[in-house]
Design a protein around this motif. Structure first.
Motif, PDB file in Angstrom:
ATOM      1  N   ALA A  82       0.550  -1.257   0.141  1.00 28.00           N
ATOM      2  CA  ALA A  82      -0.136  -0.277   0.367  1.00 28.00           C
ATOM      3  C   ALA A  82       0.590   1.003  -0.369  1.00 28.00           C
ATOM      4  CB  ALA A  82      -1.095  -0.388   1.199  1.00 28.00           C
ATOM      5  N   GLU A  83       2.411   0.867   0.837  1.00 32.28           N
ATOM      6  CA  GLU A  83       3.073   2.488   0.715  1.00 32.28           C
ATOM      7  C   GLU A  83       3.184   2.554  -0.813  1.00 32.28           C
ATOM      8  OE1 GLU A  83       3.054  -0.330   3.128  1.00 32.28           O
ATOM      9  OE2 GLU A  83       2.029   0.305   4.831  1.00 32.28           O
ATOM     10  N   GLU A  84       3.631   1.920  -1.548  1.00 41.16           N
ATOM     11  CA  GLU A  84       4.189   2.184  -2.819  1.00 41.16           C
ATOM     12  C   GLU A  84       3.363   2.289  -3.240  1.00 41.16           C
ATOM     13  OE1 GLU A  84       7.591  -1.785  -3.060  1.00 41.16           O
ATOM     14  OE2 GLU A  84       5.726  -2.286  -3.274  1.00 41.16           O
ATOM     15  N   ASP A  85       2.162   1.846  -3.825  1.00 45.69           N
ATOM     16  CA  ASP A  85       0.911   2.528  -4.253  1.00 45.69           C
ATOM     17  C   ASP A  85       0.773   3.960  -4.110  1.00 45.69           C
ATOM     18  OD1 ASP A  85       0.910  -0.103  -5.355  1.00 45.69           O
ATOM     19  OD2 ASP A  85      -0.910  -0.787  -4.624  1.00 45.69           O
ATOM     20  N   GLU A  86       1.023   4.696  -2.321  1.00 41.40           N
ATOM     21  CA  GLU A  86       0.730   5.433  -2.180  1.00 41.40           C
ATOM     22  C   GLU A  86       1.345   6.341  -3.092  1.00 41.40           C
ATOM     23  OE1 GLU A  86       0.457   8.017   1.462  1.00 41.40           O
ATOM     24  OE2 GLU A  86       0.176   6.184   2.303  1.00 41.40           O
ATOM     25  N   THR A 140     -12.360  -3.043 -11.605  1.00 44.70           N
ATOM     26  CA  THR A 140     -11.421  -3.707 -10.462  1.00 44.70           C
ATOM     27  C   THR A 140     -12.816  -4.204 -10.542  1.00 44.70           C
ATOM     28  OG1 THR A 140     -11.435  -2.129  -8.949  1.00 44.70           O
ATOM     29  CG2 THR A 140      -9.556  -2.542 -10.207  1.00 44.70           C
ATOM     30  N   GLY A 141     -12.663  -5.488 -10.041  1.00 47.86           N
ATOM     31  CA  GLY A 141     -13.001  -6.932  -9.575  1.00 47.86           C
ATOM     32  C   GLY A 141     -14.798  -7.185 -10.317  1.00 47.86           C
ATOM     33  N   CYS A 142     -14.688  -6.721 -11.563  1.00 47.95           N
ATOM     34  CA  CYS A 142     -16.029  -7.023 -12.220  1.00 47.95           C
ATOM     35  C   CYS A 142     -15.588  -7.757 -13.509  1.00 47.95           C
ATOM     36  CB  CYS A 142     -15.905  -5.947 -12.274  1.00 47.95           C
ATOM     37  SG  CYS A 142     -17.667  -4.494 -11.900  1.00 47.95           S
ATOM     38  N   LEU A 166      -3.488   1.037 -10.747  1.00 45.34           N
ATOM     39  CA  LEU A 166      -4.237   2.034  -9.465  1.00 45.34           C
ATOM     40  C   LEU A 166      -5.032   3.764 -10.543  1.00 45.34           C
ATOM     41  CD1 LEU A 166      -0.806   2.322  -7.974  1.00 45.34           C
ATOM     42  CD2 LEU A 166      -2.076   1.783  -7.144  1.00 45.34           C
ATOM     43  N   ARG A 167      -4.920   3.130 -11.867  1.00 48.06           N
ATOM     44  CA  ARG A 167      -5.227   4.119 -13.001  1.00 48.06           C
ATOM     45  C   ARG A 167      -7.185   4.342 -11.932  1.00 48.06           C
ATOM     46  NH1 ARG A 167      -5.290   1.908 -18.147  1.00 48.06           N
ATOM     47  NH2 ARG A 167      -7.532   2.231 -18.328  1.00 48.06           N
TER      48      ARG A 167
END
Length: 163
Positions: free
Chosen positions: A24-28, A72-74, A66-67
């Motif tokens: 999560a930190e990297e994503d941030e 997502t999830g569909c 991340l876009r």
DNA sequence: AAGGCAACCAACCGCTCTGTC
DNA sequence: TGACAGAGCGGTTGGTTGCCT
């Protein structure tokens, strides 16, 4: 098998580059970079020491996860499946191009979907009685239709003519 | 309840394309 | 015009999840 040298952060031959699942930190950090610089200059992220990830990895993470406009999830709807089939017949395995016709989908999504579908078809051709698998109804806020249930017939649908 | 299997998904690698010098 | 670097794309792999036997 290909020597892959390290999904999951293994390896250690290039300790400066981290591989494997994103935190999560990297994503941030990545999201912040894109906010400030836009979705480009991926190599800048590593060269400035923002993340121990290659530019390729950063780009992939942004494009596929991340876009903000991603579905997502569909699961793929019947309509989306039909579009993929039509466009694949027309363009071949140009997944990035096909994905441009499917808002919220990435080339990786399309590619994975097609790959799974092909495996299923191959299996059905060999064994006419498939195992039923209702599937992970991934948090279906989306109206996912049961596209899986009529795979073979769809190959013969009419094509769109985009030319 | 446990194991097998299929589907789904994330992420990497190698190759190709494109822009810059 | 050729070399180089960065970005993009397609193929592939490995992990996870969940149903079925």
């Amino acid at each position: 098998m290909k020597p892959r040298g390290g999904r999951g952060g293994g390896g250690g031959e290039q300790p400066a580059v981290r591989k494997g699942p994103w935190t999560a930190e990297e994503d941030e950090v990545l999201v912040r970079h894109v906010r400030e610089h836009g979705p480009r200059e991926w190599s800048f992220i590593r060269s400035k020491g923002l993340l121990p990830r290659t530019g390729k990895s950063c780009r992939l993470r942004w494009v596929n996860k991340l876009r903000p406009d991603l579905k997502t999830g569909c699961k793929f709807s019947a309509e989306e499946e039909r579009v993929v089939i039509d466009l694949q017949a027309q363009f071949g395995n140009r997944w990035a191009r096909i994905a441009t016709y499917l808002p919220g989908r990435t080339d990786n999504d399309v590619k994975n979907f097609w790959s799974t579908r092909q495996k299923r078809l191959a299996r059905l051709l060999r064994a006419p009685v498939p195992r039923r698998r209702p599937g992970k109804q991934s948090s279906s806020a989306c109206s996912s239709s049961r596209a899986h249930e009529l795979p073979t017939q769809k190959l013969k649908l009419n094509r769109f003519d985009f030319d």
